[in-house]
Write an enzyme that holds these catalytic residues in place. Structure first.
Site, PDB file in Angstrom:
ATOM      1  N   HIS A  37       0.866  -1.187   0.000  1.00 21.48           N
ATOM      2  CA  HIS A  37       0.000   0.000   0.000  1.00 21.48           C
ATOM      3  C   HIS A  37       0.903   1.237   0.000  1.00 21.48           C
ATOM      4  O   HIS A  37       1.989   1.218   0.578  1.00 21.48           O
ATOM      5  CB  HIS A  37      -0.836   0.059   1.287  1.00 21.48           C
ATOM      6  CG  HIS A  37      -2.147  -0.650   1.254  1.00 21.48           C
ATOM      7  ND1 HIS A  37      -2.693  -1.232   2.379  1.00 21.48           N
ATOM      8  CD2 HIS A  37      -3.053  -0.846   0.262  1.00 21.48           C
ATOM      9  CE1 HIS A  37      -3.858  -1.771   2.073  1.00 21.48           C
ATOM     10  NE2 HIS A  37      -4.107  -1.554   0.800  1.00 21.48           N
TER      11      HIS A  37
ATOM     12  N   CYS B  57      -2.370   2.733   9.032  1.00 20.99           N
ATOM     13  CA  CYS B  57      -3.372   1.752   8.601  1.00 20.99           C
ATOM     14  C   CYS B  57      -4.589   1.739   9.528  1.00 20.99           C
ATOM     15  O   CYS B  57      -5.699   1.457   9.098  1.00 20.99           O
ATOM     16  CB  CYS B  57      -2.794   0.338   8.583  1.00 20.99           C
ATOM     17  SG  CYS B  57      -1.369   0.125   7.533  1.00 20.99           S
TER      18      CYS B  57
HETATM   19  N1  ARG Z   1      -4.018  -7.262   6.385  1.00 22.44           N
HETATM   20  C1  ARG Z   1      -4.380  -6.030   5.774  1.00 22.44           C
HETATM   21  C2  ARG Z   1      -4.302  -6.157   4.273  1.00 22.44           C
HETATM   22  O1  ARG Z   1      -3.382  -6.747   3.773  1.00 22.44           O
HETATM   23  C3  ARG Z   1      -3.520  -4.914   6.257  1.00 22.44           C
HETATM   24  C4  ARG Z   1      -3.941  -3.566   5.767  1.00 22.44           C
HETATM   25  C5  ARG Z   1      -3.050  -2.479   6.215  1.00 22.44           C
HETATM   26  N2  ARG Z   1      -3.588  -1.215   5.897  1.00 22.44           N
HETATM   27  C6  ARG Z   1      -2.922  -0.203   5.323  1.00 22.44           C
HETATM   28  N3  ARG Z   1      -3.532   0.950   5.248  1.00 22.44           N
HETATM   29  N4  ARG Z   1      -1.763  -0.346   4.805  1.00 22.44           N
HETATM   30  O2  ARG Z   1      -5.139  -5.678   3.553  1.00 22.44           O
END
Ligand code: ARG
Length: 292
Positions: A185, A285
């Protein structure tokens, strides 16, 4: 050649104070890790079946929430849903700018149901929630600055969603291509230190290697003075930070970044969110900002 005394000279020089920074009060959305778990793997950090200490996750999350409150920010809470172990990562549920929320459409089926829960909740807050046509993971891949939105793509959010967000929110979206799956991300590869909405120009920190060559060039053009983060700090989720323009809440483990922030006039506020790292997320996150 007198090379060796350079360091001593630098160390002896009195530290120059960083530029003046000004905090702005924010509103954040957060979701308690009531049902947090690692039952599937959709990013390289997740090890299904790993022991998750829910009490520890909850305590760490509460410390983060109270940190925001003690800094004078407002926190709205989204109720957690059973069967949605990643919902604590509230940043992914939408992109909110003023009175409009561009809803999320998750890449992986495991998280699909989260989008509707976010949309319903954001509507109760009085926002105009727009259902997206294209795959996007909200603030996981969209970081808002005063004059533009930075959009991540490559693993989750699509380029079509960048266009859709730009149209719906009437702001330019600068597309940035992510190339390292550990930084899947945008908000784990780049952190907004100052959104440029106040007196100071926009300021960011990022890990250049997480981006394609052309996106590295885009970032260097747009932010020539940006803070470049070390790989170690990025792997400690150091860039997954939340700043109010002066106070920067970031993971405790990102030590070099913490020191560098002080040198730039920011006040680092380290918080330990290590239990949630098992899901591949940290401070940003867990935090959706409702951008004014
Ligand atoms: N387990 C989640 C996923 O892979 C973690 C998300 C983390 N969020 C972020 N904004 N980077 O989607």
């Amino acid at each position: 050649m007198t090379v060796l005394d350079t360091r001593a000279h630098v160390a002896a020089r009195p530290q120059e104070p960083g530029p003046a920074r000004h905090p702005r009060t924010r509103t954040y959305g957060m979701c308690p890790p009531e049902h947090f778990d690692v039952t599937y793997a959709i990013n390289p950090w997740m090890r299904p079946g790993v022991d998750v200490d829910l009490d520890r996750a909850m305590t760490q999350w509460q410390v983060l929430r109270e940190t925001y409150r003690s800094l004078g920010h407002r926190v709205e809470e989204l109720p957690a849903q059973p069967g949605q172990p990643d919902m604590v990562f509230a940043a992914n549920g939408a992109l909110v700018v003023r009175d409009r929320a561009y809803g999320a459409r998750f890449r992986h089926p495991e998280r699909h149901a989260e989008a509707a829960a976010h949309a319903t909740w954001l509507e109760t807050l009085g926002l105009d929630v727009v259902e997206p046509q294209h795959v996007n993971e909200g603030e996981g891949d969209f970081l808002t600055l005063g004059s533009m939105i930075l959009g991540g793509t490559g693993f989750r959010t699509t380029l079509d969603a960048h266009v859709e967000a730009a149209q719906l929110l009437d702001r330019p979206v600068v597309s940035l291509e992510l190339v390292d799956p550990r930084f899947y991300h945008l908000d784990v590869a780049l952190g907004v230190l100052d959104d440029g909405n106040g007196e100071a120009p926009a300021d960011i920190a990022y890990l250049p290697q997480a981006f394609s060559r052309h996106s590295q060039r885009t970032l260097a053009e747009l932010f020539p003075d940006a803070l470049r983060c070390t790989m170690d700090d990025a792997l400690a989720f150091g860039l997954n930070l939340v700043s109010d323009g002066q106070r920067v809440v970031l993971p405790t483990a990102a030590r070099d970044l913490t020191a560098a922030l002080e040198g730039r006039g920011y006040t680092p506020v380290p918080v330990d969110l290590s239990e949630l790292l098992k899901g591949g997320g940290s401070i940003k996150c867990c935090t959706m900002e409702m951008h004014a």
